[in-house]
Design an enzyme around this catalytic site. Structure first.
Site, PDB file in Angstrom:
ATOM      1  N   ARG A 178      -3.497  66.790 121.360  1.00 28.73           N
ATOM      2  CA  ARG A 178      -2.371  67.180 121.005  1.00 28.73           C
ATOM      3  C   ARG A 178      -1.352  67.732 122.607  1.00 28.73           C
ATOM      4  NH1 ARG A 178      -0.244  64.133 117.427  1.00 28.73           N
ATOM      5  NH2 ARG A 178      -1.488  63.284 115.660  1.00 28.73           N
ATOM      6  N   ASP A 202      -1.967  53.128 118.293  1.00 26.29           N
ATOM      7  CA  ASP A 202      -2.549  51.978 117.108  1.00 26.29           C
ATOM      8  C   ASP A 202      -0.923  51.079 116.709  1.00 26.29           C
ATOM      9  OD1 ASP A 202      -0.837  54.162 115.847  1.00 26.29           O
ATOM     10  OD2 ASP A 202      -2.272  54.874 114.052  1.00 26.29           O
ATOM     11  N   ARG A 247       9.058  66.484 110.865  1.00 28.41           N
ATOM     12  CA  ARG A 247       9.341  65.323 109.633  1.00 28.41           C
ATOM     13  C   ARG A 247      10.639  65.681 109.234  1.00 28.41           C
ATOM     14  NH1 ARG A 247       5.229  62.693 111.779  1.00 28.41           N
ATOM     15  NH2 ARG A 247       2.705  63.524 111.592  1.00 28.41           N
ATOM     16  N   ASP A 252      -2.488  57.918 119.086  1.00 32.84           N
ATOM     17  CA  ASP A 252      -3.515  57.201 118.068  1.00 32.84           C
ATOM     18  C   ASP A 252      -3.441  55.790 118.766  1.00 32.84           C
ATOM     19  OD1 ASP A 252      -3.126  59.366 117.412  1.00 32.84           O
ATOM     20  OD2 ASP A 252      -2.252  58.241 115.610  1.00 32.84           O
ATOM     21  N   ALA A 292      13.210  60.251 131.306  1.00 36.76           N
ATOM     22  CA  ALA A 292      13.409  59.445 132.701  1.00 36.76           C
ATOM     23  C   ALA A 292      14.832  58.837 131.562  1.00 36.76           C
ATOM     24  CB  ALA A 292      12.080  58.243 132.083  1.00 36.76           C
ATOM     25  N   VAL A 293      14.276  58.971 130.295  1.00 34.93           N
ATOM     26  CA  VAL A 293      16.120  58.391 129.180  1.00 34.93           C
ATOM     27  C   VAL A 293      17.175  59.228 130.305  1.00 34.93           C
ATOM     28  CG1 VAL A 293      17.237  57.938 127.423  1.00 34.93           C
ATOM     29  CG2 VAL A 293      14.672  57.733 127.712  1.00 34.93           C
TER      30      VAL A 293
END
Lengths: 326, 326, 326, 326
Positions: free
Chosen positions: B259, B133, B75, B131, B25-26
């Site tokens: 996931r 959250d 990460r 998650d 979409a971007v």
């Protein structure tokens, strides 16, 4: 040849998808031949406790697509004692049952064999186990579903492995048999497959992971059978972490999802054919055999030969697997 | 308001199904508005290493239905140091990038916030985490897929639990958030749900299991969040075995299957809307916000407020869950 | 025996799930044996248009689980003319291609046979079709996936049929072959299965529906092959409505969903084994054969015998199907 | 406020996945509050025929994950006559039923509204329809499952469309509502979505297909709602073939698979919450309302306002859809 009039069916040992399809086939084929058909709840335990219910055609409606077993299953130590089998026999006699179909694995067949030796009730075994480790048949009820469940899970894991360039060590079921590992490993393009039947040198795997790292192939899947000598996925992970402390490693133990779910087309047909053949065998006076499928034809094996198979893995498959994952 | 001409998109942190739909979409919204769009590989690490590739409309063809992320993720500790961010900035400048879309979780947003404070590149965050959250949005990309994967797995486990009259303790993901546990537990009729946010008294659970046993309800599912204080499913199992040594108990840790996989309809639409909104925000000069969905409308939250949410579980849900599983 | 150095692989005719797994196996087995491997786009059309690309190991990464075919497919009339084949040959020669693997159905094999007769390029055929109607093999690539897709769809239809006590007439693919109908019908407990190979008397079906109505069995599924003489599901529906105007009848044509989707474990392994065997056959100088699987072993059939099979349906299966659905 | 003691639940109209979860919630919440709960078979028809059965907690065990409805459903013209409703009332009174929960669509609510006006039995409606076209709620039970079934099917179709460079015209359900088309179209990246609510100019679509052909984008999916003015997929196909006679076009009508299957997590939770709220409403004396969900909170709408919604499609969605598929 004594005519059979009242038959019973039970599921025993670990459950496997497709058991319901087999129960349905036994019940409906029996009813078609004007037999009275009974369902024994909880395997041999139900024989001992007289949990034996009459089955109609409707009792098995709309179950061909269900996982689990409507007859439930259990392990029953008492049946492996003479006194237990006697009690079981007496309960069957209360219902005039003169034929028994046992859907289960090699342990269940041993019980059936003993029982049929001691009493005048012919037994037919149907191989119901996801492990595919029974002699006398090319397939067992539940195996195809279990491997398809495994590959769907491993496909999902590859998505995240690929996103992160990670090494995953995935444990599949099969007890001391490597069929689920082998089939699911090939079908998901696993870089390594560790089967109990085939010695895997962990040093080789580590050397290979290091070679892959050098050529920037960082996503690697290792599929390991739960009964592998290293102790399954956690054991393998420890050995790898010890030698490759920087590897970004994750462990997944697929577990009991492999025992459930709606059976595949192949398992439903296999179970239907076997259940159908079991009743025909009883009607024809074929006693104390396991119904198998060999080269797509029904094949009978004496119950005492239908033990756990010590099949060798085809070395060509092992070679192919290595070539295709490279 | 400075016009934006060249934007980049990256995925960061743990991957989540639907990230590809957001990237698509971007890219396509950017191209529609005649921007040059770049994809940064491996999250912030790719900014530091200048792994920045131009994207065309075709680069994102046929990915809306794929799990994982074609941009990969990682990460990157270095980015949390000023020197790292400076290097990243210099690399973006080589491509004249003047807008950045970061798809990830609260950790990734903190990085983006710092980066946009130090350099003149506006950042838009999209909440991509299974998650759910994150403050400022009702849903996160990947949550709906993860709970559907979890319930398919738990449905399979119930098949075998039911066949054996067994107690299963099933661990789902969510780190210290209980949303996956709560939703998958309700949707599978779990007898108990153990969330980090809600104190569960294991003694109560055991009393309940004993009561169930008395009324012959032997199949019980306990769904526990991985971040529960007892230490997840293995911790709970140990406590139960200690007090109910005869219980036929099994543990399943669903793990990384949650996931991966093809995203659900809701996640694909959510990701599409968010990616579309992110580019529109950059064009309109809205800076340093996270795009969320609140009451089915796009909602912007300043990046520094888009932290991990401490949402309370609705006590009515907890009550309902108990009533419906009884 | 002439040594093979450069091989090409293409997919032709209707696509089938598992074709990608076969392409992957051809490419990687070829590379392992130090061959140059080319992919021809769009089947024979790509040979004529010289759309021939070199393949690396990475070209086929992460495709074993994908439906469709990365090489795309097409029908190409020109190739069935001598001039077309000559042009195709010249294009192959530009790349020094001296071996060709064709994944497709019996029509594609006829083309390959002609081509190999006229030119000195050995051809190996792999049976890729969901219809399972090729002589010389027990299974074709895609069949197992197609029947599993069909049964998942029919299971869903049974849910709603059962809720409404309705008669559904469901059309499955297979052209003039009834294998998909037979297998999916048995596996879903369909009350009637209508195959082109087996004369179904619609009057008998109607009499049976009437008998079922009398005993209040109102949910009935009829699975009909698209090539059935009545004209498929719509034809059958018309005949039934004519004679049972009050029946609550619905038609479902499953259609092209049966051609797509992630291949099953069996199809992935079948395709992998066949692709692996195809390259080995070329290396061993085995020419102009189709690679099949018979009794779970690789079996070669001369290409000109690998035509459409006129296999008879086992009457025992037909009988069983009737008994089990009763 | 009159106390409620005996309640009944029924499913009416077209079935929808999640109805079983709603029935389960009504039954168990009722039992928790010490009500007697009855299940009415076959919707209003069962009220007229007195097919009314007492329900226990066990009656609804293991159904939360099942498609269809264990209470079955039917359409019943007689109930729309005063005499029919009187008979229905008398049957309810035989069981002392003083509260009724109706799970169905707007037609069923009209019946309930009439019934509650004439007799002193409060009725609560739950929106159970895959079409999502009911005023007073953001979601209806079954919609989320239906769109997910649709996207799984369309993903499979894209596999084969992509292999062949084909145009597919895919018809989804929804009667005269375009929600299923809109959601499934966006989620599968369909090139065109044709909704009844939104005028589509077929000439524009054809111009677009021609433009795509010029830039070699040959794979195109058109998702069309069954209630579209052109007559659904077949109508659209005819118009396209007329103007683009050389287009390689296929039609797929997804059909009744959209009504079946195991409900998604969202539908199970939605149905559970609504069933739970319905009983609470009866206990609190809230009468003759439909239970809806608005902004994730339970919301009551008077039954006579819970008619078919004429919701406008958000033009921003339509624009986004075009941009993202380009």
């Amino acid at each position: 040849m004594k005519k059979v009039n009242n038959i019973a069916v039970l599921t025993s040992g670990g459950d496997a998808p497709g058991m319901n399809a087999a129960v349905r086939a036994v019940v409906r084929t029996g009813i078609y031949h004007q037999l009275n058909v009974y369902g024994v709840m909880y395997g041999y335990r139900g024989m001992l406790k007289n949990e034996i219910l009459p089955m109609e055609s409707k009792s098995v409606a709309n179950i061909i697509q269900r996982g689990g077993t409507i007859l439930k299953t259990a392990r029953c130590k008492e049946f492996y004692e003479p006194a237990g089998r006697k009690k079981a026999y007496e309960n069957l006699k209360k219902h005039n049952i003169d034929g028994l179909v046992v859907i289960g694995g090699d342990g269940s067949f041993k019980g059936a064999q003993k029982f049929s030796e001691e009493f005048d009730i012919p037994c037919i075994g149907l191989p119901g186990t996801i492990d595919k480790d029974i002699a006398g048949t090319d397939f067992t009820i539940g195996f195809d579903t279990a491997v398809n469940t495994a590959i769907e899970a491993i496909d999902k894991i590859r998505d995240t492995a690929d996103a992160h360039d990670r090494l995953f060590i995935i444990e599949v079921m099969g007890r001391d048999a490597g069929y689920i590992a082998l089939h699911s490993g090939i079908a998901t393009g696993a870089e390594h497959i560790m089967m109990p039947e085939h010695k895997s040198d962990v040093d080789d795997i580590i050397a290979d992971l290091q070679a892959n790292e050098r050529r920037r192939k960082l996503v690697n899947l290792i599929v390991v059978a739960e009964g592998h000598e290293t102790g399954g996925a956690n054991g393998v992970a420890e050995m790898i972490k010890h030698q490759l402390p920087n590897a970004d490693t994750r462990v997944c133990i697929l577990g009991h999802i492999q025992r459930g779910g709606s059976p595949t087309c192949q398992d439903r047909i296999l179970a239907s054919r076997m259940g159908y053949a079991a009743v025909n065998a009883l009607l024809e006076g074929t006693h104390n055999v396991m119904v198998g499928i060999v080269n797509d034809r029904i094949h009978y094996t004496p119950l005492d030969h239908a033990c756990k198979a010590k099949q060798e893995m085809d070395p060509e498959w092992v070679k192919m697997c290595k070539i295709l994952a490279s």
